[in-house]
Structure formats: C-alpha cells, structure tokens
Design a protein around this motif. Structure first.
Motif, PDB file in Angstrom:
ATOM      1  N   HIS D 112      -7.270  13.030  -1.733  1.00 31.87           N
ATOM      2  CA  HIS D 112      -6.052  13.221  -2.515  1.00 31.87           C
ATOM      3  C   HIS D 112      -6.372  14.114  -3.695  1.00 31.87           C
ATOM      4  N   ALA D 117      -1.613   9.761  -8.795  1.00 33.84           N
ATOM      5  CA  ALA D 117      -1.458   8.989  -7.559  1.00 33.84           C
ATOM      6  C   ALA D 117      -2.810   8.477  -7.083  1.00 33.84           C
ATOM      7  N   LYS D 121      -3.881   4.590  -6.658  1.00 36.40           N
ATOM      8  CA  LYS D 121      -4.384   4.055  -5.396  1.00 36.40           C
ATOM      9  C   LYS D 121      -5.738   3.382  -5.602  1.00 36.40           C
ATOM     10  N   SER D 124      -5.222  -0.022  -6.939  1.00 37.13           N
ATOM     11  CA  SER D 124      -4.763  -1.016  -5.968  1.00 37.13           C
ATOM     12  C   SER D 124      -5.900  -1.409  -5.027  1.00 37.13           C
TER      13      SER D 124
END
Lengths: 157, 192, 321, 678, 329
Positions: D112, D117, D121, D124
């Motif tokens: 990525h 973002a 991620k 998480s």
C-alpha cells in the motif's frame, strides 16, 4: 456517502499458499487496496463458517476465503472441504439477504502474489458497489426496567 | 535510428487496444517470439512481417507499420498458428482485429486486399448472399485489370459446368438483415 | 436423424455437385435435412475482416432463424468449412463473451430476432455423417464398394481448427474421413497434408501464394499414390480442382488429380449414377480414376500377416499407438 | 478476564525504511500503548530492526524486567522471523508460543502507498494480533522417536546416492525399484554433459556398491503399496512382482535368454528402437544380475492362457542350475518394512511426442525422440553406437534437433524441462562426431546455466553445429515446390533472427522431448501423503529454503520427482535428502510443531462426522467409549476436523476458536459494533 | 408461612412449555409444597396489577417461556426481571427464538402478506389487524409486533437457561428438584448463566443407532426414502439429522422413533452458533469435489437457513434477515 465508502474485508488465508501469496505480493511490491485484513489459518480446511458469520456480524463488509488451488492442497484435499462449506454457506447467506459477492472463495498458490492482489482488488470493488453491510448490532440486555417505561395499562389507554 | 523506429503513441496503448478488440482470453502480451506462427503460416513467406514480428511491433507501439502491413490480409484463416501457439494466443482473431483497425484507420498500402473484403461485403449487404461472378469481375477490374483476361477461362469453365450464376440471388428478409447490420455497425462504432 | 441445414452460398452454385450428391444420398443414410428458410451469406472470412460485430450479427441472423425454425433437432449442420466455422465461432464466442452476446442480440433485436448461444449444436456435415450416422450404418448401405480406389482424405483447415467444441480427434491429423472411406471400401492413403491450407481466398487476391500451396497438396497426394482427393469443402474443392489447371500453367506441370466431395464417393458406393451425383462437373476429370474401382476387394491381408521381427530388418518401425 | 491479568508487550519494527517509509510507526506504537491498554498492553516500543540482536535483546529484557506474559512483534511475515522471536521469548523464560507476529511489511508497507490507510491497517492488524495472543496457550513441542531404518523409493541416480549415503553412515536402507534393475534413466544414456564421460562408467560402480552393500536391502521389480504411520515410525507394505526366476538359485549365466526364441520390441530400456527376448536382461550391467520373464510375450504363458497348455519352455529346459531357476508358478509377494524416514526418488517419464502430430513422431520413419537417439549413440545399444536411419544402415547427411518438444508450451507442459538444451547440444556433438552429418539445432532460447555448460555450447558451435532460433512449425515428407528434393524431411521454421521463413531438408529429425512427472505421480503422492503441483511434480516444503523435505514429516524428495533437473543436481539432492534423514536419525527423537487437533471426550458424542475428513488417518473411533480420538503424531495440524466438528468437541492448539474469534474482533475493533454480553 | 415465591410466564410461544411443566406429574405438587405460586397465568388467576404491585425482587424464581415478539412481551420481560431474584429462560423460544424465530427470515410486511393474503387465506378485503381500533364499544388495542423476534437474554439479563422444545418433563423435574434443594438449603445455586436440565454433549451421545464414517452423496426427505433402516445412523441414510450439533438431554427422542433430530435443544456447550456447526459438518462430509456435483448434493437441502437454524435463528450470530433487521429502531 457511497463515494467515501471503504469496505472492510476480512481475509482467511492458508499458511501454505494464500498467506504466502500475500507475502509474495509484498515481495514483488504488487499494490492493492488496503481494505483487506488477513487472518492466517493452517489450511482453508480450518475455515469454520462461524468465522465468516462472526466477521460479518461484527462489522466486516465482506469476507475472503483463500486456499490452495484444487488438487494442490498441502494437506492433500482439505481445500475441497472449504469449497463445500463455501457453497453451502452462500446458499444460507442468501436467505439472510447477504449478496454472494460479499463472501468470495479464491485460489492462490504461494507464487501467485499478483493473482491474490487482483482477487482482493476485484472484491473490494464489488463490495464497494454493494455498499456497506452494516449488520445491526446485537442487542445488549438490560438488567432492570428502564425508569421511563410506561405501565402497560397506561399504554392501552 | 530511422524515423519509423520512433514510437509515436505510448507502446502500451496500441497493445491494449489490439487486445481489447480481440475476443476471448487474449494473451498477446505473452508472445515469446518463437515464430511457430510464422513458420506455420501458409502465406508466411509472402508477408512483409510475420505474425511474430507484428506482435513485437505492436508491443513496440508501431501502429502505422503494423496497420500498413500486408500480413493480416494474407492470413487465410487456417488457424495453424492459433492451435500451435505455445502461449495460446488467438492469432487468427488478432489478424481480424488488425484488418478492421487498418480499414478504419485507412492504413494499408495495397488497396487490393481490403478491396476484396469490402467488395465481398458490399454484395452481401446488397443481396444477403455472395455473388462470385460479380465479386471476381469487380475485384479484378478494380485491382488487377490485367489479370482479368487470364482468369477468363476459369470463369467460362465455371459457367459451362453450371457452377456459376450470372445474376445474384437476393434473400427475402433483406430489410431485416439491413436493420440488423446497421444496428450492429452503430453498436460497433460505439464500442470503445 | 434430423438436422437443421445451412447450405451456404457456395453449395448453391459452384459446389452444386456437393449439394446434389448430398441430396442423392440423404435417404440412404437416413438423414433428414431441414434447410433454414431465407438464410443469408455467412460472410466467409471477409466480413469479419471489415466489421467484427456486424459479422457476428450477420451470422447471428442465421443462428437466430435456425433456432426459431428448429422443431425436433438442435443440430445445425453445414457442408462448407467456412460456413461451419463461422456459425460455430459466433456461437462459441457469444457463449464466452457476455458483452459480445449482448451486442449481437441487440443488433438482432433490430430485426426482431434473438439467439441464445449454446441452444444449437453447430456441426460440420462430415462430423454428423461419421459420428452420428456412423461407419457401421454407412457400411451396411454400400452396394458398390470402392475397392481398389486409393483416396487422399483432405480435410482442409477450418473444420479441424480451431475446433471450439472438441468435435475432432486431432487438429492436424484427423481420421474421421479416412475411416469413412474405409467403410466405403476405398483405401485411404497415409499422407502428411490432410489439414494443410488450400490457399483460401489467396487464389483470388494473391494467386502465386495459392499456386504454391495447391501444388504441394496435389504433389503430396500424388506422392502418396492417391487416385483422387476427397474433400469436404467447396472452397477446397474449387482451389484444388479449378485452380489446379491454373497452377499447372503457372508451374508448367501436368498434375491430373481429380478432387471429389466425400458425398459423391458415398453416392458411388451406394450405387447412384455419376450424373445424379454431379460427377463430371469437375475441372480435372475424375473418370479415369473412378475406372480403377474393382469388383473384388484387393488382397492385402496376406502381406499384413503378423510375423515376429528380426533385427536384420533395421530398427523397429515407428508406431502411433 | 484474562486480559486484565496478562501483560502484553508490543514491538513495532521500522525495518529500516521498509515499514517506516509507509506506516507511521510512532502512531502505531501510541495506538497500542494507549488504545489497547485496557486489553492488557503494558508497553509498546518501536525499533529500527527488531530482528537484530539488539532488537531481540530488547524483548528479552522486557520479559525479564517488566514481567511480560505475551509478546506481539509487528514486523515482517511470520514465515521469515517467527522462529527468531519465539527464540527470544524462550531465552527469556517465556513459552515461545506466547509470542505472535503481525505482518505489517509484506501485508501493509510493501503493498500500500497511502500513509494514512496503511497506518490504519497496521493498527487493526496489531489490534487483532493482541487479541489473538491473549488467547494463546503455552505449548510444548511434540517429541517422537526415530526408527533408524530408511526407505528409498527409486533406484535411479538420485535414489542410489541417497541410499549409499545413509548406508555408509551405518544405517539400514531398504531400496525399492519398480524396474528389474537399478540404474534409472541414466543407465540408458551414452555420454553425460558437459564432460562427456560415459554414463555407464560412472553409474555402474554406484549400482554395484548399492547391490552389494551389507546395509542396503534391495527390492527390484517391486512397488510400495501402502504406507502407514508417521515420521520416525512408518510401516511400509511392498509388493514384489514375480520375475519367474528363483533369485537364490539363478547364477545369471544367461543361457535362458540366449535360448528364448521370442523377440519383441523393447519399449522400456531400448526406448522402442531395439529388441529383447521374452526372458531378458534388463540391460547388460543390470543389478541384480538376474533375468526377468515377461509373461505377456512368453510363449508358455500365452499358451497357458489361451489353450490351457503351455508351450516352448526353452528357458526351463536349458537352465543348467539345480534346482531349476525358472519358476513358472512364481507368485506376487508382500513384505512389510518398518522405517523412520522415506526418500522418494521416483524420477520422470519422457513426454510422448506423438501428442504433437505436426512433428510426425510415430508416423514418419526418421523422426526420433531424444531418448531413442541416446540409445542409438550408446555403444551397447541396438545400433552399436552408430547413427543410422530407420533402415538400420544409412547414415544421415543432415540431422535436425528440435528443442522444447512438449515443454514451454501451454498446449502441453508450460514448464521448461531444464535439461533438454544441454542434452540436445550433447546429442548434436555426438551425431556430428559419429556420422559427420550437418546438424541443426532449432531452439527458442538456449539455456545453459550450469557449471561449464555454456562453455560446452561454445564448443559445439565451434564444431560447426548450426543454430536456428525459431520454434519448428512442422516436419513434412512432402516437398513444397518443384525445387525441393523428394525423400527428405523438411523442417519448416521461421528463423526469427534472420527474419526468414526457412525449410531445411534433413534426413533425420530428433525431438528433444521434455520431462514429465511419472504418470502415476498423483497416486504415489497419495500413498506417501504428499501432494503434487498442477504439473504433477511432488511439492517440496519450501521452494527455496527447503527443497528436500515435504509437507509430510519424514518424507523427503530427491531427483526429478520434484522437478526436472540434471544429473549433478539429482545427485546433490539425493545426498541432501540423506543428510536430512541422518540428522533425524542422530537426533533420536524429533520435536514437532505443536499445532495439533485433539478431542474433548466429554463433549464428543461419537457421531463420527470427523472420521473420514483426515487425509493422514489421524482420527480413529474408539468403539468401547464411543468417542473419536486423534493421534497427535499423525495429525498435521490443518484444522479441518476442528472446523467440522458439529459438537465443537475438537480443539486445535495454536489455532483455537477462541484465538480466531478474538483476532476477528481485534481486526474489526474500530468498526465493530457492541458485542454480545454473555 | 413464608414460602419463597414462584412465577411462570408465557410470552410468544405455543404453550408447550407450560404443559411440559404440568406433565411432571407429582413434581407439580412438590412445587406447590415448597413454593408460593405467586404468578402463573396459565395455571391460576393473578392480575397483572398485582404483579406490578409486588416488591422488586420478591419473586425467588420466574420460569419465563416464549420469545420476545411484541411490545407486551418486552414489557413483561422487564417487569419480571425486576420482580425476580432468579430469571430462568425456559424452553427454546425464550433461549433461542425457536420456531417463532424463523419469522426473522422475513419482514413483518411479508409475514402479514403471507398470513392475511396468502394462498390459503380467504380475505378479499385484505383486512389487516390494527394496533388501535375504534369500535362502537370503545378503543381496542393490540400490542404491536416488533420487527424481529428476540430471545429473552437479548432483552434482559438472564440467570439460567433450560433448553428444549419443550424441555423434557424428566429434565424439568431435575431442575425443580434442584430449586427445591436450594430452597431447603440442601444444594447451592449453580454459577450464573448455567444451562440446566440438559447434557454436556450432543444428541448422538444418547442415540443408540450404530454409526460409521460419513460420506454424503445425496440428501433426502424422509418421505422420499423407500425404507428406513431402524438401527443405523439417520444421517448416513441421507436424512438431514441435527443430532450431531444439538445439545444432549432429550434421550434422543426423535431418532429413537426414526425421525431425524430437528435441533430443539440448541447448540452444544461452548458453541457460538448452532446453525454454523450443522452447516460446516454437513458440508464437510459431502463426498464430491466438483462445484456442480457438490451443488447436486446440496440441492437436497432446499431451505438451509431454515434447517440449520430451525430453533436457534434469533440467537444466532446474524439473528435475522437483513431487511427485517433493518427495521429495528
């Protein structure tokens, strides 16, 4: 709203193929959308439909199940069990009003980083089109009657 | 470096245009330049560029050189290249794509080849059936007037054996066919 | 058996003997043909070169009419290789490519028609004869076996390739017609060029290319000891027969290799007379070759008797097993 | 709740700029320290290279000083460094299975580019891993004893090497060979590239020492039928096919072969270009030195089958031994062996070039396969080493060698067969040397990536061999134009370098047919509990780091069974497999990953739904207690039965439901709705 | 004369649970002897206002059966929770939603449509029940139907669970014995949240049928089988039996008489979602590898959600169809 909707996908991957395919995508710097979060299982045969239901109920918009190609399972043929469960799960989920695109089964070998990335990209787009799943929260039980609840006889009046 | 070797459009554009115009699982970008297509081609020796070389030129973005090539017009649709291609490229179908692109772009240096196709198409669009006598005479008159005399005995032989019509046959549903073809062409124009 | 029939432009005229012989034998092999009413040209390879979608729609009209007119058979058969391939290709690509399917059907709708890809089984006539009627049924009908006649079975390109539906045993060396010839009592010769190109439209647009290809085929058949070539396609017949004369002029050669349709040979074996089968309309006269047909089966059994090999014979022979 | 008692340490690795260049590492650390505090995270740190000695020491120190009970390392893929960090925990006295890795390099930073973002991620993933590790249990590696005897399947060069290495180390070896003699394909060759030493000269001594080695128990003309058990403790059932020869009596004098009147084409050793008798030597230097009788061509057996009476029996009549060595009544035998490890060296088969009709193999007399030409070159072969056409006499004036026959071709096999380029160069050299013919090589790419291989290529060029770059379109016996001579084979090819269509007339065509897996490799794989790739080769445990082991502990692969390779690579892999086995044997017992399934008997109802699900037969049903039971040593830990048990009575250590549910919740932390309270 | 107070209430349910309690024969007398039955609408006349008037936590134990389907159900759940020391979800409806819970696969609109205008209903004017109706006699009210059926523990905190549709009378007797023993100081209360009156394994544990390795090649309905073997596993005979994933305790009543288990005792201990367990187990033993062939076998299960979640839908992970859930406020 739907323009800014970023689906959350939980991906269940096999230790021997699809998890390594994700590693491979990394090693080859193959870009894909950051919407998928992966969980490693030893085999797609470990995939219990409960995991999928739980992920959907807990807020995921889609679930990816990725295993070794048919005939290439590291445990000989356990990916066929994943295939069977996926087919039955899809039939069941349809009755719950959940679109088939939200639960995708994909095959990717350890060398298929590009394919794995493509599967995720495709799925993210499909789910993005469907919009959020937004499964309503499970109700939280209350120990006592809320104070403002009217008396039944009063409701009737 | 000659001027022709300088790519005008981005090399990828032309390749993806050709791939998009060809149906099925087209693997043109996988060509390994083995030459089994050219070797298998009945008219390969007469082609300015064999399919293999064309594919390299396509990858190099040489639009004009490719579309001007006589190669697609020499394709006899024998499909040897297609079934023998080690990369499963649908070579014959790519040739059809290139022909249609060349006609659209008006890029061919020998008008005879597309001329034959277009003459054929004209008769089909007028009558719904092909018309060999008309096709042979019109084509030869337009493109090979000198060889017309040489081919005459063949034509006469055909007529003598009752194997050639003097007049075309028109199908009953000509209006229907025209409507279909017009619609198809309109849709085709609309297709990216 | 019953089948829908798409004759195609060639069969109407230049390949009239093909149609005549087919009509003459159809009762013998119990083949009931229902011609598609008001069919149009398939576009050969030319239409596809100009407008792809229109070409598929042109063919689509034939498929749609056939589907509309089909009553008790979903088999659509054609005798011409190009017609067969065009019908099969459009059906296959419409099946494969949803976008093409939608576009073609949209075009067909302009003429009040529709076609559901896959609803018809597109088959070449030889395929139907060999695989549905079957060699045994054909053999049973033979009254004048073609004993002594050596025939080069010539399939050409487009029946065997690309073979979208897997109807043939091989792209390069099919054997169906050879087996058919054997059932008729003839002797198929083994040769390398069964599916080599006859030149197609090159005979018109680039004759020198075509002449080379025609010469190779005619030479190959001659070298293999064939008395005649059996074909299944009007274009192949035209190139090998009519253009054989032109080719001889070009190379100053004198090949005399007759080229007949397999249906004509079936007719002969079924006892039909030559005229009824359109024999005599070919450019290279088939009469001398047909004169070789013998009343008795040639004795080949003796020579083929099994015997144990000896090392002095050289290396063991090649085998196709 | 456990999370209250556990003390979790989270370590986020920068991996130089590999991770830190994309993921905001500091923000992830802050997230773990603050947001996950109520989940038991007591400290979170970042470091440039967690896998470095200093990085590992950081963890060890925290475990000792901060009393960490769980460790999460957010870094690269666990396939790279899981062992590293588990080791660090173990050194600090924490059970290694209480550590988990979160892959934020391969699965985030490298795939990525959006910083926000990617960082979200990464958070998480860390959250999911923390939740998971809280449910981890301390596990102990599983120990199994190792039987020192070893099974080697396949007596080609790879299997021979492996067998000899293990036997030399002093352990028993059972060597099983399907054919009547050891040797494999290498025994068919004349010379070996690039040194051109004689294959027989270097192979037969190895065959002889294997045949006479006191530790090697040879079973030729035999096949493995069944394998049961697990690493260290396999029970193998071997079928011995009848040779119709009394192995104990036969002296190998050869009179029977001499007297046998039946001559048949030898499709096996002579690759179809030579003959053998109905009773025959596999080949001259066969080990064991015993003939074998082929009942399908023997006059006696054919007679016995069709007319109820024998016939011929010349072999028996002329056999000089007492008692007679010919045993027409010999039957199949079965032998059971106990071994601790298995080496599979089952080799390859030649691609059948008949599948490519345009090359004319099987139809045109002078089109040969490369293996046929190997036999032709061999001085002990059917032509005595002479290069001749099918008539057995005429020497070819021109020979074309077609590369990549059936290889690198999606119509047949997509892979490169690896050895054919070098083999074709060798054959080109031999043909030129023996016949003086012009030799043409038709290739797509010449692949010579071995020691002294390209030098050999250069040498062959110097010898005057022609090279044409182009995939041959077809081989025809019909001339194209009047200028071409009859009686030749025409090779049609596009010379892609010259940009020319060429038709090259030759007398002989040699097809460099590729290597294929054995036709029954899938069944053999099933017997030994290993799997095959799409192309049919046995799959190794790791393509790079473990090309010897397989997914089944105690089963190793060597030679071409794993993929096309040349003789040096086969020998090396055979020796490597032996080394792996010896290492196991010397350890005496083996520690296995404790990812295993087990049945909670109180919850098991004995429904037997799980019983057919295990490919390793680890699940059995105990009739007396009416419950299913899982043999931990057989279990490979895939978890299929865990996922299938309708009663939830099967638990999977390392991947328990609790761990996975927790990980799901953790991954969905920021989107998750309020969860059920029970 | 200070006997502890006992209550039993019937929410959205069929009444089978009430009958099952009465079916315990003389155990009812023991109940009466040890408890003061303060509220039990099915058995005696106590007015709602009297319950409202009770002191909070004055009922020692309330057996609450039935699902929460209406506003009234919800109200009573709250009320009885407040009045009870021990609230027991009694029977499948209260625990898992049971058959009423299957309605969660449809929206209320669909349900009304099916019930009041369906093919078996004669209702030409398309009349529908109204929650408030002005009649000549005055205003009539009907408690409103909620969008989805909920279980008792999704509405109020529950102390114990007694599963079954209905709970087996033998098991009810065990539970009553336990309560009585507790009242008399002869036993202690089990930990909160415990499942009472059921086994720790699944129905197969109690099922006497012989069984073998399972390979499903066809699933049939019982009437489609030419005959039924009386001694072997029903699943092996191709019948969809929920026994493997259903909590034991019923003495395998249904399989004993040749009827497949339908799953009324709910999930086995520790299982999150009974339907998922059945789904995974059945799919795992389908003896096919090709998708089409797998589908052919699965076609034998025309209503998978209704089969797997016949009793446990309202309590499952997903609980209801998305459209029905969407109406939940």
């Amino acid at each position: 709203m739907s323009d800014s909707f970023e689906p959350v996908i939980i991906g269940f991957t096999c230790n021997w193929c699809s998890y390594r395919a994700a590693d491979h995508a990394g090693m080859t710097r193959t870009q894909y959308p950051p919407n998928a979060r992966l969980i490693r299982l030893m085999c797609s045969g470990r995939l219990d439909p409960t995991f999928v239901l739980k992920a959907l109920a807990d807020g995921a918009d889609g679930v990816l199940i990725a295993g070794c190609h048919p005939g290439e399972c590291h445990y000989l043929e356990q990916n066929y069990k994943a295939l069977r469960r996926h087919r039955l799960l899809q039939r069941t989920l349809a009755q719950f009003g959940i679109e088939p695109e939200r639960v995708r089964l994909a095959w990717a070998s350890a060398a298929e980083g590009v394919k794995f990335a493509a599967e995720i990209s495709e799925m993210v787009e499909e789910v993005r089109k469907l919009g959020p799943l937004n499964w309503p929260a499970r109700p939280r039980p209350l120990a006592t009657v809320p104070a403002d609840i009217p008396v039944l006889s009063e409701v009737a009046a | 470096m000659s001027a022709a070797a300088v790519s005008v459009s981005g090399p990828k554009d032309f390749l993806s245009e050709v791939m998009a115009g060809t149906p099925g699982d087209n693997r043109l970008n996988h060509c390994i330049q083995c030459g089994s297509c050219g070797g298998s081609c009945p008219s390969g020796a007469e082609m300015e560029h064999t399919p293999r070389r064309l594919f390299a030129l396509i990858q190099a973005g040489q639009r004009e050189t490719v579309l001007k090539s006589n190669a697609p017009w020499y394709c006899v649709s024998c499909y040897y290249c297609t079934v023998r291609c080690p990369q499963n490229i649908h070579i014959t179908d790519v040739m059809y794509t290139l022909k249609a692109m060349a006609i659209r772009a008006g890029l061919y240096h020998d008008a005879a080849m597309p001329g034959f196709s277009e003459t054929f198409v004209d008769y089909v669009e007028k009558y719904g059936r092909s018309f060999e006598l008309g096709l042979a005479t019109r084509f030869n008159l337009r493109h090979h007037p000198l060889s017309l005399a040489g081919m005459a005995p063949l034509g006469l032989g055909m007529l003598k054996r009752g194997r050639m019509d003097l007049t075309p046959h028109r199908i009953a549903g000509m209006a229907q066919l025209s409507a279909i073809l017009d619609k198809a062409k309109a849709l085709e124009g609309a297709t990216p | 058996m019953k089948a829908l029939f798409y004759p195609g432009c060639s069969m109407q005229k230049n390949a009239r003997p093909y149609l005549d012989s087919l009509l003459a034998i159809r009762a013998d092999i119990d083949l009931e043909l229902q011609e598609i009413d008001d069919w149009n040209c398939c576009g050969a390879t030319e239409y596809m070169s100009v407008h792809r979608v229109a070409a598929h729609s042109l063919i689509g009209r034939n498929l749609a009419l056939a589907q509309q007119q089909a009553s008790d058979s979903d088999v659509l058969t054609a005798g011409c290789s190009a017609c067969y391939l065009n019908l099969a290709k459009t059906d296959a690509q419409m099946r494969e490519d949803a976008h093409l399917n939608a576009t073609v059907n949209e075009a067909l709708a302009a003429g009040g028609l529709a076609y559901q890809p896959g609803s018809l089984k597109v088959r070449h006539l030889l395929d139907v004869v060999c695989h549905d009627i079957g060699y045994a049924a054909i053999k049973a009908r033979v009254v004048k076996p073609l004993h002594g006649l050596k025939v080069a079975a010539y399939y050409g390109c487009q029946v065997a390739r690309p073979d979208y539906d897997g109807r043939w045993d091989c792209h390069e060396h099919p054997t169906a017609m050879d087996q058919l010839l054997r059932a008729l009592g003839a002797e198929p010769v083994e040769w390398s060029l069964k599916t080599q190109c006859c030149g197609g439209h090159m005979s018109v647009i680039g004759p020198e290319v075509a002449f080379g290809l025609i010469r190779r085929l005619i030479h190959g058949a001659t070298q293999a000891g064939a008395d005649l070539v059996a074909t299944l396609c009007p274009m192949c017949q035209l190139n090998l027969d009519a253009y054989q004369v032109e080719m001889n002029k070009h190379f100053h050669s004198d090949y005399q290799m007759p080229v007949l349709y397999f249906t004509q040979l079936m007719g002969l074996a079924f006892g039909k007379n030559a005229g009824e089968l359109g024999i005599g309309k070919e450019f290279v006269d088939a009469a001398p070759a047909l004169a070789k047909i013998q009343a008795e089966a040639p004795k080949v059994a003796e020579a083929k008797r099994k015997r144990r090999p000896k090392p002095s014979d050289g290396l063991p022979p090649p085998r196709m097993e | 709740m456990t999370s209250q008692q556990e003390r979790v340490g989270v370590y986020v690795c920068h991996c130089g700029s590999n991770i830190a260049g994309v993921v905001d590492v500091e923000s992830v650390v802050k997230f773990a320290a603050e947001e996950l505090k109520d989940r038991g995270v007591v400290l979170a740190r970042d470091y440039t290279f967690m896998c470095s000695v200093a990085g590992q020491e950081l963890i060890e120190q925290d475990i000792r000083e901060q009393g960490l009970t769980r460790v999460v390392v957010a870094a690269c893929s666990p396939h790279l460094h899981e062992k590293t960090f588990r080791g660090a925990c173990e050194r600090a006295g924490l059970n290694p299975y209480l550590a988990e890795m979160a892959s934020i390099r391969e699965h985030v930073a490298w795939v990525h580019s959006g910083h926000a973002a990617a960082t979200a991620k990464a958070k998480s993933i860390v959250s999911g891993t923390v939740e998971r590790v809280l449910k981890n249990e301390a596990l102990d590696a599983i120990k199994v004893p190792i039987d020192a005897a070893t099974l080697v399947v396949g007596g080609g060069i790879a299997g021979l090497q492996a067998a000899l290495e293990v036997a030399e180390a002093g352990y028993e070896v059972y060597l099983i060979e399907r054919e009547a003699s050891l040797g494999g394909h290498m025994a068919q060759f004349d010379k070996t590239f690039p040194t051109l030493d004689c294959a027989a000269c270097i192979l037969t001594p190895k065959m002889a020492s294997a045949g006479s080695h006191p530790k090697i128990h040879l079973f030729t003309w035999s096949e493995v039928e069944k394998v049961e058990g697990f690493v260290g403790n396999y029970t193998v059932s071997v079928k011995k096919k009848p040779r119709y020869i009394d192995e104990d009596v036969c002296t190998g004098c050869g009179i029977c072969v001499e007297k046998c009147p039946v001559l048949v084409v030898d499709d096996n050793f002579e690759a179809g270009i030579g003959y053998r008798k109905a009773i025959y030597w596999p080949f001259a230097q066969a080990v064991p030195n015993l003939p074998v009788l082929d009942p399908d061509t023997c006059t006696y057996f054919i007679g016995a089958k069709t007319k109820d009476k024998g016939g011929c029996k010349a072999c028996e009549i002329f056999c000089p031994t007492v008692p007679n060595s010919i045993l027409f009544g010999q039957k199949e035998e079965r032998v059971t062996l106990k071994v601790g490890n298995i080496i599979l060296a089952t080799g390859w088969e030649l691609f059948n070039a008949r599948r490519i009709p345009q090359y004319g193999y099987g139809r045109l007399a002078n089109v040969f396969s490369n293996l046929e030409l190997e036999r032709m070159c061999n001085a002990a072969g059917p032509t005595g080493g002479k290069i001749v056409l099918r008539d057995g006499q005429t020497a070819p004036k021109a020979v074309g060698i077609v590369h990549c026959v059936g290889s690198r071709d999606r119509n047949y096999n997509p892979y490169c067969s690896a050895i054919c380029c070098m083999q074709s160069l060798k054959l080109a050299h031999l043909v030129k040397e023996r016949s003086g013919a012009e030799v043409y090589n038709f290739y797509i790419d010449i692949r010579t990536p071995g020691k002294d291989y390209d030098e050999f290529y250069q040498r062959v060029i110097d010898e005057g061999v022609h090279f044409v770059r182009g995939k041959v379109a077809d081989v025809s016996d019909v001339p194209l134009g009047p200028g071409e001579e009859s009686g030749k084979l025409y090779i049609q090819v596009e010379d892609t370098l010259a940009g020319l269509q060429r038709r090259i007339p030759v007398d002989m065509v040699v097809l460099a047919s590729g290597l294929e897996p054995r036709h029954d490799s899938a069944e053999v794989g099933k017997t030994f509990g290993i799997s095959c790739s799409t192309n049919g080769w046995f799959i190794e445990k790791h393509a790079k780091l473990d090309p010897i082991a397989t997914m089944t502990d105690g089963v190793f692969v060597a030679g071409c069974a794993q993929g096309p390779k040349d003789i040096p690579a086969s020998v090396a892999q055979g020796a490597a497999a032996a080394a792996r086995v010896l290492s196991y044997i010397r350890q005496g017992e083996l520690a296995l990953e404790p990812v295993r399934a087990s049945v909670v008997e109180e919850q098991c109802s004995g429904c037997r739904l799980c019983n057919g699900l295990c490919p390793y037969n680890a699940i059995s049903f105990v009739e007396e207690r009416r419950v299913s039971e899982i043999n931990a040593a057989l279990c490979q830990g895939c978890g299929t039965c865990v996922a299938a048990c309708p009663a939830g009575a099967i638990q999977g250590s390392g991947y328990s439901n609790e761990q996975l549910f927790a990980q799901i919740e953790g991954l969905l932390r920021e989107v998750r709705h309020e969860t059920e309270v029970v | 004369m200070s006997k502890p107070k006992f209550a039993m209430y019937w929410a959205s349910a069929c009444g089978g649970c009430e009958i099952a309690v009465l079916n315990t024969d003389e155990k009812v007398l023991e109940l009466d002897a040890n408890f003061d039955v303060a509220f039990w609408p099915a058995a005696m006349d106590v007015k709602y206002q009297e319950v409202e008037a009770m002191e909070d936590a004055s009922l020692l134990v309330t057996l609450f059966n039935g699902a929460i389907r209406t506003d009234e159900n919800e109200h009573m759940a709250h009320l009885l929770r407040r009045k009870s020391k021990i609230l027991v979800a009694f029977g499948s409806c209260a625990n898992e939603g049971c058959i009423p819970g299957l309605a969660n696969l449809s929206t209320r609109e669909d349900l009304f449509e099916r019930a009041y205008s369906g093919p078996s209903t004669e209702n030409p004017e398309h009349l529908r029940p109204q929650t408030i109706w002005r009649a000549p006699e005055g205003v009539l009210t009907l408690t409103p139907l909620q969008p989805v059926v909920r279980t008792l523990d999704q509405v109020v905190e529950v102390d114990y669970h007694v599963p079954g549709c209905p709970p087996e009378s033998r098991q009810i007797a065990v539970v009553l014995d336990l309560l009585i023993a507790v009242v008399n100081g002869a036993a202690e209360l089990p930990p909160k949240g415990a499942v009472l009156g059921a086994g720790e394994s699944t129905v197969c544990d109690e099922c006497p049928r012989s069984r073998d390795v399972k390979r499903l090649t066809k699933l049939s309905r019982i009437q489609e089988l030419p005959s039924l073997d009386t001694t072997t596993c029903l699943l092996e005979q191709g019948l969809m039996c929920s026994g493997p994933a259903t909590r034991s305790g019923c003495d395998s009543r249904c399989p004993n008489v040749g009827a497949p288990c339908i799953g009324c005792y709910g999930a086995a201990p520790g299982v999150l979602d009974q339907g998922a367990r059945l789904m995974t187990a059945i799919a795992s033993v389908v003896d096919e590898k090709e998708p089409e062939a797998i589908d052919r076998v699965l076609d034998g299960l025309p209503d998978p959600a209704g089969t797997f979640y016949r009793f446990s839908l309202a309590h499952s992970l997903l609980r209801a169809n998305r459209a029905a859930l969407a109406e939940t406020p």
